[in-house]
Design an enzyme around this catalytic site. Structure first.
Site, PDB file in Angstrom:
ATOM      1  N   GLY A 255       0.828  -1.191   0.000  1.00  0.00           N
ATOM      2  CA  GLY A 255       0.000   0.000   0.000  1.00  0.00           C
ATOM      3  C   GLY A 255       0.866   1.245   0.000  1.00  0.00           C
ATOM      4  O   GLY A 255       2.089   1.172  -0.169  1.00  0.00           O
TER       5      GLY A 255
ATOM      6  N   ALA B  46       2.653   0.831   3.736  1.00  0.00           N
ATOM      7  CA  ALA B  46       3.263  -0.399   4.248  1.00  0.00           C
ATOM      8  C   ALA B  46       3.277  -1.516   3.211  1.00  0.00           C
ATOM      9  O   ALA B  46       2.522  -1.504   2.243  1.00  0.00           O
ATOM     10  CB  ALA B  46       2.520  -0.863   5.501  1.00  0.00           C
TER      11      ALA B  46
ATOM     12  N   ASP C 237     -10.455   3.278   7.295  1.00  0.00           N
ATOM     13  CA  ASP C 237     -10.326   2.830   5.900  1.00  0.00           C
ATOM     14  C   ASP C 237     -11.180   1.577   5.713  1.00  0.00           C
ATOM     15  O   ASP C 237     -10.696   0.518   5.317  1.00  0.00           O
ATOM     16  CB  ASP C 237      -8.862   2.536   5.566  1.00  0.00           C
ATOM     17  CG  ASP C 237      -8.651   2.252   4.081  1.00  0.00           C
ATOM     18  OD1 ASP C 237      -9.507   2.659   3.275  1.00  0.00           O
ATOM     19  OD2 ASP C 237      -7.637   1.620   3.738  1.00  0.00           O
TER      20      ASP C 237
END
Length: 260
Positions: free
Chosen positions: A25, A28, A160
């Site tokens: 992502g 990370a 999220d």
């Protein structure tokens, strides 16, 4: 995925540890491994997740180190607190290495049959598209709503909340939803934050399962509201306030969509 990142993680934890990258992502990289962070390995069947935040070269080194440490520690602490909530399903925290920006957690989920992908909610609903209103789909989506309800009732927000961040673990013929990836999670009693969580998930359902999204979200909200309603008059009052704010968030989102 950058070979440099993979090499760096191998250097940190030793060449003897097999780390398999599975996703990346903005913040990370996620690896799987069969090596426990501190216990000797006796079987090879167990699998673990390593979430690693690589250094960001566009930031000043001292700022980058401080931010990585803060965010890694914050996520680990949040996971630890969420594990204490009865009935809430999140990955079990195994270890936290704040200096190297990594968190070790239990691995959840499995590969769906017929190469349908990993068992997150998005892939599960795609797999069940031929029977979108089956009892198992309805029960699973309602349970997703219950999990989010538990999260919000205890004044935590995900930040999220997409269908990719809800992993399903098989239990016989049933699927148990688990909430994952709390990198943007927070402790918040603000109805605005909770309303945004719900709106993000509603939009995620609409974008990936548009034909059935309305029914799915209806089931999800029935599970969600049942958690608040189980707390009597106090729960009903909090639910009313939250749903009112959720409608306001929805309205703002629609206006933004219309304006492009």
């Amino acid at each position: 995925m950058s070979a440099e990142v993979i090499s760096r993680v191998s250097q940190i934890y030793g060449e003897g540890i097999t780390l398999t990258p599975i996703s990346q992502g903005a913040e990370a990289v996620i690896f799987t491994t069969t090596t426990h962070p501190y216990l000797p390995s006796t079987e090879g069947s167990s699998k673990y997740v390593v979430k690693y935040r690589p250094p960001k070269t566009y930031r000043h080194p001292s700022i980058d180190v401080a931010l990585t440490k803060q965010r890694t520690l914050g996520e680990a602490r949040l996971l630890g607190k969420l594990q204490q909530i009865k009935g809430l399903r999140v990955p079990k925290l195994l270890a936290c290495d704040v200096y190297n920006g990594s968190i070790w957690m239990e691995f959840l989920g499995e590969d769906l049959p017929e190469s349908r992908g990993f068992s997150n909610l998005k892939n599960f609903l795609w797999m069940c598209a031929s029977e979108p209103y089956s009892p198992v789909v309805e029960a699973t989506v309602r349970d997703v709503g219950c999990q989010i309800g538990l999260l919000h009732w205890n004044d935590y927000c995900h930040g999220d909340l997409t269908t990719s961040n809800i992993v399903l673990v098989r239990s016989g013929a049933e699927w148990a939803p688990h909430l994952i990836d709390f990198g943007l999670g927070s402790n918040s009693n603000l109805v605005e934050d909770k309303g945004v969580d719900l709106y993000v998930l509603e939009r995620a359902l609409a974008s990936t399962h548009s034909a059935f999204a309305e029914k799915y979200f209806e089931w999800l909200m029935e599970g969600f509201t049942s958690v608040y309603q189980s707390h009597g008059e106090k729960g009903e009052q909090k639910l009313k306030e939250l749903l009112r704010r959720f409608e306001e968030v929805r309205l703002r989102g629609r206006k933004r969509s219309m304006l492009g």
